[in-house]
Each structure stands twice: as structure tokens, then as C-alpha cells.
Design a protein around this motif. Structure first.
Motif, mmCIF file in Angstrom:
data_model
loop_
_atom_site.group_PDB
_atom_site.id
_atom_site.type_symbol
_atom_site.label_atom_id
_atom_site.label_comp_id
_atom_site.label_asym_id
_atom_site.label_seq_id
_atom_site.Cartn_x
_atom_site.Cartn_y
_atom_site.Cartn_z
ATOM 1 N N LYS A 77 0.832 -1.206 0.000
ATOM 2 C CA LYS A 77 0.000 0.000 0.000
ATOM 3 C C LYS A 77 0.868 1.259 0.000
ATOM 4 O O LYS A 77 0.617 2.210 -0.737
ATOM 5 C CB LYS A 77 -0.916 -0.023 1.224
ATOM 6 C CG LYS A 77 -1.958 1.085 1.219
ATOM 7 C CD LYS A 77 -2.880 0.961 2.427
ATOM 8 C CE LYS A 77 -3.904 2.096 2.446
ATOM 9 N NZ LYS A 77 -4.781 2.038 3.636
ATOM 10 N N ASP A 78 1.933 1.237 0.838
ATOM 11 C CA ASP A 78 2.820 2.413 0.953
ATOM 12 C C ASP A 78 3.528 2.721 -0.371
ATOM 13 O O ASP A 78 3.780 3.893 -0.683
ATOM 14 C CB ASP A 78 3.873 2.181 2.037
ATOM 15 C CG ASP A 78 3.268 2.212 3.440
ATOM 16 O OD1 ASP A 78 2.126 2.695 3.581
ATOM 17 O OD2 ASP A 78 3.920 1.724 4.383
ATOM 18 N N TYR A 79 3.848 1.669 -1.139
ATOM 19 C CA TYR A 79 4.633 1.865 -2.374
ATOM 20 C C TYR A 79 3.842 1.552 -3.646
ATOM 21 O O TYR A 79 4.415 1.394 -4.719
ATOM 22 C CB TYR A 79 5.921 1.028 -2.303
ATOM 23 C CG TYR A 79 6.861 1.538 -1.226
ATOM 24 C CD1 TYR A 79 7.680 2.630 -1.463
ATOM 25 C CD2 TYR A 79 6.861 0.954 0.036
ATOM 26 C CE1 TYR A 79 8.516 3.120 -0.473
ATOM 27 C CE2 TYR A 79 7.694 1.445 1.039
ATOM 28 C CZ TYR A 79 8.516 2.526 0.777
ATOM 29 O OH TYR A 79 9.330 3.028 1.763
ATOM 30 N N ASN A 80 2.506 1.435 -3.492
ATOM 31 C CA ASN A 80 1.609 1.248 -4.644
ATOM 32 C C ASN A 80 1.998 0.039 -5.500
ATOM 33 O O ASN A 80 2.054 0.108 -6.723
ATOM 34 C CB ASN A 80 1.579 2.521 -5.501
ATOM 35 C CG ASN A 80 0.408 2.533 -6.469
ATOM 36 O OD1 ASN A 80 -0.637 1.941 -6.188
ATOM 37 N ND2 ASN A 80 0.587 3.161 -7.607
ATOM 38 N N LEU A 81 2.268 -1.093 -4.837
ATOM 39 C CA LEU A 81 2.632 -2.327 -5.554
ATOM 40 C C LEU A 81 1.358 -3.126 -5.827
ATOM 41 O O LEU A 81 0.992 -4.048 -5.100
ATOM 42 C CB LEU A 81 3.614 -3.151 -4.714
ATOM 43 C CG LEU A 81 4.911 -2.453 -4.298
ATOM 44 C CD1 LEU A 81 5.731 -3.345 -3.374
ATOM 45 C CD2 LEU A 81 5.737 -2.067 -5.521
ATOM 46 N N THR A 82 0.649 -2.766 -6.878
ATOM 47 C CA THR A 82 -0.672 -3.362 -7.142
ATOM 48 C C THR A 82 -0.587 -4.866 -7.418
ATOM 49 O O THR A 82 -1.446 -5.626 -6.986
ATOM 50 C CB THR A 82 -1.358 -2.655 -8.330
ATOM 51 O OG1 THR A 82 -0.483 -2.688 -9.459
ATOM 52 C CG2 THR A 82 -1.706 -1.231 -7.997
ATOM 53 N N GLU A 83 0.455 -5.283 -8.133
ATOM 54 C CA GLU A 83 0.582 -6.711 -8.462
ATOM 55 C C GLU A 83 0.700 -7.545 -7.185
ATOM 56 O O GLU A 83 -0.011 -8.541 -7.001
ATOM 57 C CB GLU A 83 1.809 -6.942 -9.350
ATOM 58 C CG GLU A 83 1.997 -8.400 -9.747
ATOM 59 C CD GLU A 83 3.318 -8.648 -10.471
ATOM 60 O OE1 GLU A 83 3.633 -9.825 -10.701
ATOM 61 O OE2 GLU A 83 4.030 -7.673 -10.781
ATOM 62 N N ASN A 84 1.593 -7.136 -6.290
ATOM 63 C CA ASN A 84 1.791 -7.893 -5.058
ATOM 64 C C ASN A 84 0.636 -7.714 -4.076
ATOM 65 O O ASN A 84 0.366 -8.597 -3.261
ATOM 66 C CB ASN A 84 3.122 -7.524 -4.409
ATOM 67 C CG ASN A 84 4.294 -8.203 -5.107
ATOM 68 O OD1 ASN A 84 4.096 -8.975 -6.040
ATOM 69 N ND2 ASN A 84 5.502 -7.916 -4.674
#
Length: 430
Positions: free
Chosen positions: A106-113
Motif C-alpha cells: 500500500k505504501d509503495y503502490n505495488l498493485t501486483e503484489n
């Protein structure tokens, strides 16, 4: 596991090497400039990073990694570890770790993970049989997978939701999600025959459950079409022919690739259980439709595929063959396969399958109105099930035995009915 900025990394490495700002600066830069870099107050050139990486004895790629890149690598590893926890049934440990991973995503906008995290939480809920929570998590995962156009995981989400709905007897919802899964498969160009056959067998079964045999048969025909198109022996022969042609032409690497493909195709075919389970499903569908010939056809296919393995899948195929022969009053053939089932059950010391074999003998004699052997076999069943401590099955057997005694001994009939009813009450069935 810390995610560090460039300045934080340089400061950490410098401290680990017990270097002062002046020592790190050397003749290349001032101590004040190093201090600014460590506090992320100034930018650095690539040449300066090369100098710093050399002084700190670290790969320049490490210094160049952004926080986003670090967070992706860290979460990739933690997700893999979480999958291992799930495989080892350490579900709470997996869930706690996934919660940490989700925060980083969420903090780094990692949508895939983020999608993978929701998928794993759904898997945990599925294992815990929390179906509504599992569906909710699969739907959240879908949002992220669709955003990333991750067709493989989109398919897996739709398939899992469909499986849950099928298990809960919400067949229209299951069909809807299986249809979505099929659309994704076709759109993605995936050509895995086994995946299609598994999906189509599920759809056929759901259509039968909602009393729509026409659509069920349509999907069975699709499975048959796939089978005809995937003659493994012929496919392997063609690949080997091509490999030999390339070998003769001196194209060794291309030839090797062909031989590897042939081997992979053969090894894929060796996994016969998936195919046998699909045929068992089709057999169940035809049984619901009352088509005994088709039940026999597909049950025999299961038996032929698995008879060398003598596993549970083979036994299920055998039991379906026996039931079909009893239904069609072909008792000699039913006895022949009953004997095979009983021998295999005793050989592998499987008491429950031994019971199933004996129960089919009893059912067969009951249908032929030969009450004495029917009672004899049912009594053997009761002895086995008593040892296995299966209360519900034992109660059912007592009721069956009471029915068999109805025309012979009122005393025995009442005795076994009372035993069955007493057990039902203890089990709170009545």
C-alpha cells in the motif's frame, strides 16, 4: 528488511565500516557534501555513485535501487515465504506476515503484489472453510489483477469463486464465474487441454444440478472434442519425427528442443489422475441423467487409465462400474467387478473400501430378492463400520438390515430399527 533511501544506505554502510564523513569524502568530495547526501538533501551524479560504491565496497546497483525497487524485491520474497507457510498449514503465521506485506504494498503502490496478498488471504480462508471471507478476498485480488492485466491470476480467482459456489450448491453463481474463467482462458490464448477439460467438467456438472442437461451435454461434447484433438501418442511421434529430421540436418540445438518437448508431452500424459477425475465427474452427470451406458463407458475409461495404479481413483471407477451393472441388472458382470474391488481393498488393507465392496454385494442380492446372502454381506459391513466408528453409516446400515428382516423376522426387524433410531438420536440426526 528495512527499505532505505540512497542517503540512508550510504550512512548505514559508512557506519558499518567505522568511517568518518571525511574519510568517505577523501579527495573527491567534502565531508559537508557527504552529510547532505546522507540526509537526502542533495542529488548525486552517476560518477559520484561509482566513487562511493568503490569506497564502501558495495555494488553500484545496490545504491541505485529506489525504495520502490527494494519494496518489490522484499515483498516478492515475503510472499513466497507466506506461500510456504500456507503449504505447511501454518496459516496464522502466513496471515500475520501477509498483513505486513500488504502495508508495504500500500505504501509503495505495488498493485501486483497487493493482488497476490489478497489471493493468499483468500486461500487461507478457503482452508479454514470461511467461504464468504474467501470470496471477498478473491474479489479484492481480482481488482488488482485486472488492473495489471494478469490473466493467469484473473482466471484463478474466477475458478476459485466458482468452486466455492459449486460446493455451496449455488450453481448459477458457479456457472457465471466458470464462464468468466473460460472467457479469460480464450482471451489469453492459453492452450492447456487439461485446464479446459477440468473447467468444462465442472460446468457440465453445475448444469445438471440446475436441470439443464442440454448445456451439460454441450460441455461434455467439448471435452470429447479436446480428447480427439489431443492424441498424445500421435503428437509425440510428430515431434520426434521433426527432432530426427533436424538432427540429420545438423541442427543440434533445435533438435534437442524438440526432444525435450516430446519428453515433456509424455510426462504430462503420465499424470493420469486429473483426466480420470474428469471422467468420474462425467460419469456422475450421466448417472443423474439415467444414461447407464454412458456411465459404464466413462467409468471403464477411469478403470483402464488407473488400474495399474490401484489407487482411490481406480476404486471409485470400479464402484461406479458395479453400481451401473446392478442398475442394468447385469449381475454376473457386477459380481466380477465386485470381486476385483474386494480383492484390491483387502490387498491394500483399506477397510472402508472393503465395506463399500461388501455393501454392493448386499445391494445386488437385495435387488435379486435373495435376502439371506444380502443379510450376510450387510452383517459383515456392520462389523467393519463398527471398527471404523462411523456412527452415521452404522445407523444407516442398521435401518437397512431391519428392512431386510421385514419379511423374515418381526423381532429382528424391530431390533435393528431400534438400534438405528437410537444412533440417529445420539447423533442428533432426529
Amino acid at each position: 528488511m528495512n527499505i532505505l533511501s540512497l542517503g540512508e544506505k550510504i550512512k548505514k554502510l559508512r557506519k558499518e565500516k567505522n568511517m568518518t564523513l571525511k574519510e568517505l569524502a577523501g579527495d573527491r568530495i567534502t565531508a559537508a557534501q557527504i552529510s547532505h547526501i546522507e540526509r537526502d538533501k542533495s542529488h548525486t551524479s552517476y560518477e559520484l555513485l561509482e566513487y562511493l560504491s568503490e569506497k564502501l565496497d558495495v555494488n553500484i546497483e545496490y545504491l541505485l535501487e529506489t525504495k520502490e525497487m527494494q519494496s518489490k524485491k522484499i515483498t516478492d520474497n515475503l510472499i513466497l515465504q507466506s506461500e510456504i507457510f500456507i503449504k505447511c498449514n501454518e496459516l496464522d503465521k502466513a496471515k500475520n506476515q501477509i498483513m505486513q506485506v500488504e502495508k508495504i504494498c500500500k505504501d509503495y503502490n505495488l498493485t501486483e503484489n497487493n493482488g497476490k496478498c489478497n489471493y493468499l488471504v483468500a486461500t487461507i480462508n478457503l482452508k479454514k472453510e470461511n467461504h464468504s471471507e474467501a470470496i471477498s478476498n478473491f474479489e479484492k485480488a481480482l481488482y488488482f489483477f485486472i488492473k495489471n492485466n494478469d490473466k493467469k491470476n484473473i482466471f484463478r480467482c474466477y475458478l476459485n469463486i466458482g468452486n466455492i459456489y459449486q460446493e455451496e450448491a449455488f450453481y448459477k453463481g458457479a456457472i457465471s464465474h466458470f464462464n468468466f474463467a473460460e472467457e479469460v482462458l480464450i482471451d489469453s490464448g492459453i492452450e492447456n487441454a487439461e485446464i479446459y477439460k477440468e473447467l468444462y467438467s465442472k460446468m457440465a456438472k453445475c448444469y445438471m444440478k440446475i436441470d439443464d442437461p442440454q448445456n451439460a451435454l454441450e460441455y461434455i461434447e467439448k471435452i470429447n472434442t479436446i480428447d480427439k484433438q489431443n492424441d498424445t501418442k500421435e503428437e509425440v511421434e510428430l515431434i520426434i519425427l521433426k527432432a530426427n529430421t533436424l538432427l540429420s540436418a545438423g541442427k543440434y540445438e533445435e533438435s534437442k528442443d524438440c526432444f525435450k518437448r516430446a519428453l515433456e508431452t509424455i510426462e504430462k500424459e503420465e499424470n493420469k489422475t486429473d483426466l480420470a477425475n474428469i471422467y468420474l465427474t462425467i460419469s456422475d452427470i450421466y448417472r443423474d441423467m439415467g444414461d447407464t451406458e454412458k456411465v459404464l463407458e466413462y467409468s471403464h475409461m477411469v478403470y483402464d487409465i488407473k488400474k495399474s495404479d490401484e489407487d482411490e481413483c481406480m476404486m471409485n471407477g470400479l464402484f461406479k462400474i458395479i453400481e451401473a451393472y446392478i442398475d442394468s441388472e447385469k449381475y454376473e458382470l457386477a459380481r466380477k467387478y465386485c470381486k476385483l474391488a474386494l480383492v484390491s481393498s483387502i490387498k491394500y488393507k483399506n477397510k472402508f473400501n472393503e465395506y463399500r465392496s461388501l455393501k454392493l454385494y448386499s445391494d445386488m442380492y437385495k435387488k435379486q430378492e435373495e435376502v439371506t446372502p444380502a443379510i450376510e454381506y450387510l452383517s459383515k459391513c456392520i462389523k467393519i463400520i463398527s471398527e471404523l466408528e462411523d456412527g452415521k453409516t452404522l445407523a444407516n446400515l442398521y435401518i437397512d438390515l431391519g428392512q431386510l428382516y421385514s419379511g423374515i423376522s418381526k423381532e429382528k426387524e424391530l431390533e435393528y430399527y431400534q438400534k438405528g433410531v437410537f444412533m440417529y438420536r445420539n447423533l442428533e440426526i432426529i
